[in-house]
Scaffold this motif. Sequence first.
Motif, short mmCIF file in Angstrom:
data_model
loop_
_atom_site.label_atom_id
_atom_site.label_comp_id
_atom_site.label_asym_id
_atom_site.label_seq_id
_atom_site.Cartn_x
_atom_site.Cartn_y
_atom_site.Cartn_z
N UNK A 19 0.75 2.03 6.34
CA UNK A 19 0.89 2.46 7.72
C UNK A 19 1.82 1.49 8.46
N UNK A 20 3.05 1.73 8.41
CA UNK A 20 4.02 0.86 9.07
C UNK A 20 5.43 1.23 8.62
N UNK A 21 6.41 0.62 9.27
CA UNK A 21 7.80 0.95 8.94
C UNK A 21 8.26 0.11 7.75
N UNK A 22 8.11 0.66 6.57
CA UNK A 22 8.50 -0.09 5.37
C UNK A 22 9.89 0.28 4.87
N UNK A 23 10.48 1.32 5.42
CA UNK A 23 11.77 1.78 4.87
C UNK A 23 12.92 0.76 4.95
N UNK A 24 12.98 -0.07 6.00
CA UNK A 24 14.10 -1.02 6.03
C UNK A 24 14.00 -2.12 4.97
N UNK A 25 12.83 -2.31 4.38
CA UNK A 25 12.66 -3.41 3.41
C UNK A 25 13.26 -3.06 2.05
N UNK A 26 13.64 -4.09 1.33
CA UNK A 26 14.18 -3.83 0.00
C UNK A 26 13.04 -3.56 -0.98
N UNK A 27 13.37 -2.82 -2.02
CA UNK A 27 12.34 -2.32 -2.95
C UNK A 27 11.67 -3.44 -3.73
N UNK A 28 12.44 -4.53 -3.99
CA UNK A 28 11.85 -5.64 -4.75
C UNK A 28 10.65 -6.23 -3.99
N UNK A 29 10.82 -6.38 -2.70
CA UNK A 29 9.72 -6.94 -1.90
C UNK A 29 8.51 -5.99 -1.91
#
Lengths: 213, 724
Positions: A19-29
């Motif tokens: 539940x949060x904006x995860x789209x800007x993060x890179x996939x590795x993280x």
Amino acid sequence: MTGDSMKDEDVIRQSVEYNGDYEPLDKDRLVLFAVNYLESKKIEPTFDKIVAAAFKLFPKKFSLIGFPEYPDGHTIYYCVYNHCTLDKKWLFGNVQSAFKVTERGKYFLDETRKMLEGKIVSTRTHLTNPRRKETTFISILKKTNAYKKHMQGDEALIDESDLLEALRVPSNSKGLIQANLTKYLEYARRINESSVIKFLEFAGKRLGGENNA
Amino acid sequence: MPEEYKIEKGEVHEKFWERTVREAFKNDPFRIVIELIKNAADSYTRLEKRGTTKPRFEIIVKFHCRKKNPPSIEVLDNAEGMDSIKLKEALKYGTQTSMGEDTEAITSAEKGIGLKDAMMALEDNWLTTINNGLLNERNKHLNFDTGIGRENVAVTDEERRKLGIAGNGTLVSGNLPDYFHERKFATICDRLIHHFLLRKLLQNAKFKVFGVDSDTNEKVLLQHVTPKVERLLLDETFDVDYNRKKYKIHLQVNKSVDALPQGKPFGESGLLFFYGDYSVVDFTLCHFERDIAYSKCFGEVKMEIETIIRDPTEAPLVDEKRRGLDPEHPFNRRLFEEINHRLKEIGEKEEASKYSFDESTKKEILRELNKIYKEIKGTGLREPPIRPVTFAFYPVYISMKEYERKIVSLIINSSIVSEDFEIFLESTNVDIIIKRPKSIKIEEKPTEDFVIKQIELYSEKVGARGEIVASRFPYHLDTERMGVEVVENPIFSPANGFAFVPDKTTIVDGGEKKVDLCIDKLVIDETRKIELVSSDLINSPGEWLLPEKEQDLQKHMLKNVVKVEIPIRVKGTNHIGEKGNVKASYGERGSNLNVTVVSEPSISGLFRDLRFSGKKTERICEFLREEAILEVYYKHPLVKKYMVKNFNNRLDFQTFMADTLTREVLRAFVTTAVEESSSRFPIFNMDHPEAEIEDHIVHEYYTNGPKMHEMFMQLARTLKLGEE
């Protein structure tokens, strides 16, 4: 043993999207986060469980193009093993042995949590769609003169050769226009590239009109 | 020789000729021959313009050379010839006649050296001309009288054969005067080939001018070969305003491969001023005549000035003594101004490369300067990679090598900065040292949204692990942590106790670098010699000697190894992608270094080039911000003062250069950083920051000056002349 494994799978199945904006993060993280999620649930982070957990937690980042209900195991493999384990050393392990967050990884995990909570914003943007044929060719199309002129509103300056170049149609094979246009539209719709869809519609009209003429 | 039957009185006093033409011929006796050749060429051109004949146009110049006396000469053409009326005009002063290659040009015969002048310079001169089957013979006396031989006599075939004139044509003969010093046919031909007045004519494919030795019948085609061009420096057409009219000038300047002889009449370095196809009026480099810096410049100035030439009321463009364009003529003055301006620009560009620094040293220094600038500015990362709500380390974890410093960043959100804001830094492991700073103070509210502070860490303890903790005081409990691990530095564990570390490297094509050869102290014995063998591609010293004395050896010792920096160099250029190696051996131990030649990476940052320029400015040195170039002006009197013999080896020159460059570089650092709103240089009075900027520069001079001095001293030593 079998009962325990089933229990792990159920836990993962019951996981819900973060539940949060995860789209800007890179996939590795996000994969690192998923591995830690499993560890926190006392589930051994084997590769298949990492794939399932990463997909359940972050479906927008780890689904297949055109099939949002299926996880993209190929991408997750690259993240978990090639990037997080071999390159960045955030994880330790391999597909045969399962994975574990390293001391180093804990610092990045902590930073990732802060990013997910909005305490730190990464200034780098990361692709949501995996690098597949659709993203590759739409990305190439976006670099063409015709697309750039279209985006700048200079449609009058776009000539037929610009459009043919954008659609990868050789000038002596104009019969390919319709086929390539259809394929590009399909790719653009699949990865939700609305600006490209508009451009392709414009290209279709312009080339269709000229053909008729 | 023809017989003189009567004499026609001259029109002007012979003193006039003495004062003007004879003077010109004495200065340059080849002009006598050239005038006769040009007269023949003009006659052909007039025929061509009338459409009565087509090239190729042959002019025969026969010399009868004698050891003790000047040669006799015959100049023959098969052009238009002259009837008695035209002949009278051609040999008379003060009348207006059509002349030159321009048939429309009607001008006073007083204005140029012409046929009659050349004839008067020849002793025993005779002009024999055939026009429409009638033969005429004339000569000129020194007092301007015209001697008349046969007049309008029908010519016989025998006579034609003897003269060498099949149709119409003219033959001028006579003895060259005493002041014509050349005696050998080959030398005379060579001089004619190189004479500037004849250059355009000899380059013109329509004409064939032959020199003939009348004694041996040797026939030489006179051809002028232009110097080998290295590159075109300028090709421009511009207008010269004169008397409310514009005259087109086409200027072309080339740079030759080799330095050329300078000066009139046989020099090659200069500009050939001409109009029409071949009418040369001057050969000069204007203000830069005989300037050694222009010794590779040559070219031509084609002037569309026929209307000035044709205008009988216009003063002659060529000076009275026919030395060249009259510098006092207002048209020439403007023309020279325009050309001087362009030559000056060319000179400045060219002279910039007259002196050069050693390329690899220069590039190394430029990279170092850009690195220092980043450090000084305090924002190695201009765009913060992360934007924390409060503050955060970037990266959050690092691996650092023992005995090597490592820079990390602390990114602070400016919104949390208030009065007395301070962040304390602490290491949880005593073996991991925070070199600088121990705490971070921000006294003024920053103008940027985020402040990036660099923290330098150092450790000599391999395997040490710990954290750097940043705590915000007072009244806050915020802390941020970054993990640190110290890993082994490969230089301390050379394979077999003696090895290049790393054992493979890249080197820029044509460049040089130093590679580390590490020797474990345990393997060092009495032997002091390291033998080096390199493959064909690479140049390296043949051997390297370790210091004899133990205490000297200790100076090179770091932990357990002696580190030797071996210089290597690529032989020549164009080896990109090729591989080579250097083998080092010490006793029975050996190590191999694999070297790959790569293309040169471009230099980016505040400084992209550093050059020694020939510009004349009031400054000694200047940083050209837009071009990212640091220039030193060697024509400045103070620089000249130090540029005496072997200047690059002189300590006073090196020190002067180092200090000048250091001050200019630091000025550039500070002013640029202030303009880029770097928080490193706070400015209290933003309206008048000059004094504060000066303070910052002085401060930087004390902190970074010594290091830069050393770099620039090294650079000054590599300055050399002449290799472009």
